[in-house]
Design an enzyme around this catalytic site. Structure first.
Site, PDB file in Angstrom:
ATOM      1  N   ASP A 184     -44.966  -4.809  -4.149  1.00  0.00           N
ATOM      2  CA  ASP A 184     -44.187  -5.555  -3.167  1.00  0.00           C
ATOM      3  C   ASP A 184     -42.713  -5.480  -3.549  1.00  0.00           C
ATOM      4  O   ASP A 184     -42.355  -5.689  -4.716  1.00  0.00           O
ATOM      5  CB  ASP A 184     -44.663  -7.013  -3.152  1.00  0.00           C
ATOM      6  CG  ASP A 184     -44.008  -7.817  -2.048  1.00  0.00           C
ATOM      7  OD1 ASP A 184     -44.530  -7.791  -0.928  1.00  0.00           O
ATOM      8  OD2 ASP A 184     -42.980  -8.477  -2.309  1.00  0.00           O
ATOM      9  N   GLU A 227     -43.232  -5.612   3.526  1.00  0.00           N
ATOM     10  CA  GLU A 227     -42.619  -4.820   2.465  1.00  0.00           C
ATOM     11  C   GLU A 227     -43.606  -4.518   1.338  1.00  0.00           C
ATOM     12  O   GLU A 227     -43.217  -4.200   0.219  1.00  0.00           O
ATOM     13  CB  GLU A 227     -41.393  -5.536   1.904  1.00  0.00           C
ATOM     14  CG  GLU A 227     -41.688  -6.852   1.200  1.00  0.00           C
ATOM     15  CD  GLU A 227     -41.684  -8.052   2.123  1.00  0.00           C
ATOM     16  OE1 GLU A 227     -41.470  -9.176   1.623  1.00  0.00           O
ATOM     17  OE2 GLU A 227     -41.903  -7.894   3.336  1.00  0.00           O
TER      18      GLU A 227
END
Length: 322
Positions: A184, A227
């Site tokens: 992430d 993301e």
């Protein structure tokens, strides 16, 4: 009233005749054994390219001898090749297209020359092939689109879940390990807030490229959502997966992204889990284990990699500090 009854009787008679004619035509279609009708009938039974071409080859072989067959087509980063047999110095090649849409190339080789009568039959069979072939490609494109992230062109969450189910089945059957990496981007919201979502999308695309370059040819990267990225590592235990995860983390950290006169760097936190059947019965449970390791890396300060370690009765986490 008599006229209405007579008209109704005539309508019922016409309807019965139409139904009878339809049944007769369907029986004739289903029972016809000439190669052209049989080929047309069979080609409309599947939307899978491999099966469509296998049917075409089987029917072609029933009336014509040849040594090798090759069909190839490149479309939207999808390179497809279907071959069978080898050899033959004489060949005939066809550039397939339908209504301006390219459908690839078909080549047939054999050791003896093709007679004009044979080529005429072959070209008629190819004419029957092109419509089902176009349908197969449309089905393939629609399926690929459903499994591909439109921004990064990586596989999406659905593709990851399908791949995990297959990998888990193979791992359970053959006893081979496989691992999952979730990473992430750290503080990605700040990038969107400071530089805008257009630049944020560019960052995601560049990081997707960095991840592709950092993994092995056997590994597959996905955009899990937002993301967050995932990498499926077949035939890989947790320790080897940690090496790949660290390579990704370093590559992302060192990658500079220009935005006007500014140079932006991002970092990533990662979690790694190795598949163990006794701890994960579903793909979602396996993902949850890697996700727990990822958030441990976040809690440890970000820009780190953390490995899930399994021990009875609970799951432990082992951080690796950059």
């Amino acid at each position: 009233m008599a006229k209405l009854v007579s008209q109704d009787a005539q309508d019922r008679t016409k309807k019965a005749q139409l139904i009878a004619q339809h049944r007769e035509l369907m029986n004739s279609w289903n029972n016809a054994q000439d190669v052209f009708t049989r080929l047309c009938r069979r080609l409309h039974s599947s939307l899978e390219l491999d099966q469509c071409l296998a049917v075409f080859l089987e029917e072609l072989r029933s009336i014509m001898a040849f040594n090798s067959f090759c069909y190839q087509h490149d479309q939207d980063h999808d390179s497809y090749v279907y071959t069978e047999g080898y050899g033959g110095q004489h060949n005939c090649q066809y550039n397939l297209a339908l209504q301006g849409q390219s459908l690839g190339y078909l080549t047939i080789n054999r050791r003896t020359r093709f007679a004009e009568e044979e080529l005429a039959v072959l070209e008629q069979m190819i004419g029957i092939l092109v419509f089902p072939l176009r349908n197969c490609w449309q089905h393939r494109q629609a399926w690929d689109a459903a499994l591909t992230d439109s921004l990064t062109h990586l596989g999406n969450k659905r593709a990851l879940l399908d791949a995990l189910e297959r990998s888990s089945t193979l791992s359970s059957r053959h006893g081979e390990p496989h691992a999952l990496l979730l990473c992430d981007l750290d503080h990605f919201k700040q990038i969107n807030d400071c530089h805008g979502h257009v630049f944020g999308d560019r960052v995601l695309c560049e990081i997707a490229h960095v991840i592709r370059c950092a993994i092995r040819s056997s590994d597959v990267a996905y955009r899990y959502g937002g993301e967050e990225f995932a990498v499926l590592l077949p035939h890989t235990n947790a320790d080897d997966a940690m090496i790949v995860a660290e390579r990704i983390r370093v590559a992302v950290e060192q990658h500079a992204i220009r935005h006007g006169e500014l140079v932006v760097n991002v970092t990533t936190s990662s979690g790694v889990a190795e598949y163990h059947q006794q701890y994960a019965n579903t793909a979602n449970e396996f993902i949850a284990q890697a996700d727990a390791a990822l958030y441990q890396a976040k809690r440890d300060g970000r820009n780190k990699t953390c490995k899930a370690i399994f021990s009875q009765p609970a799951l432990a986490l082992s951080p690796v500090t950059s």
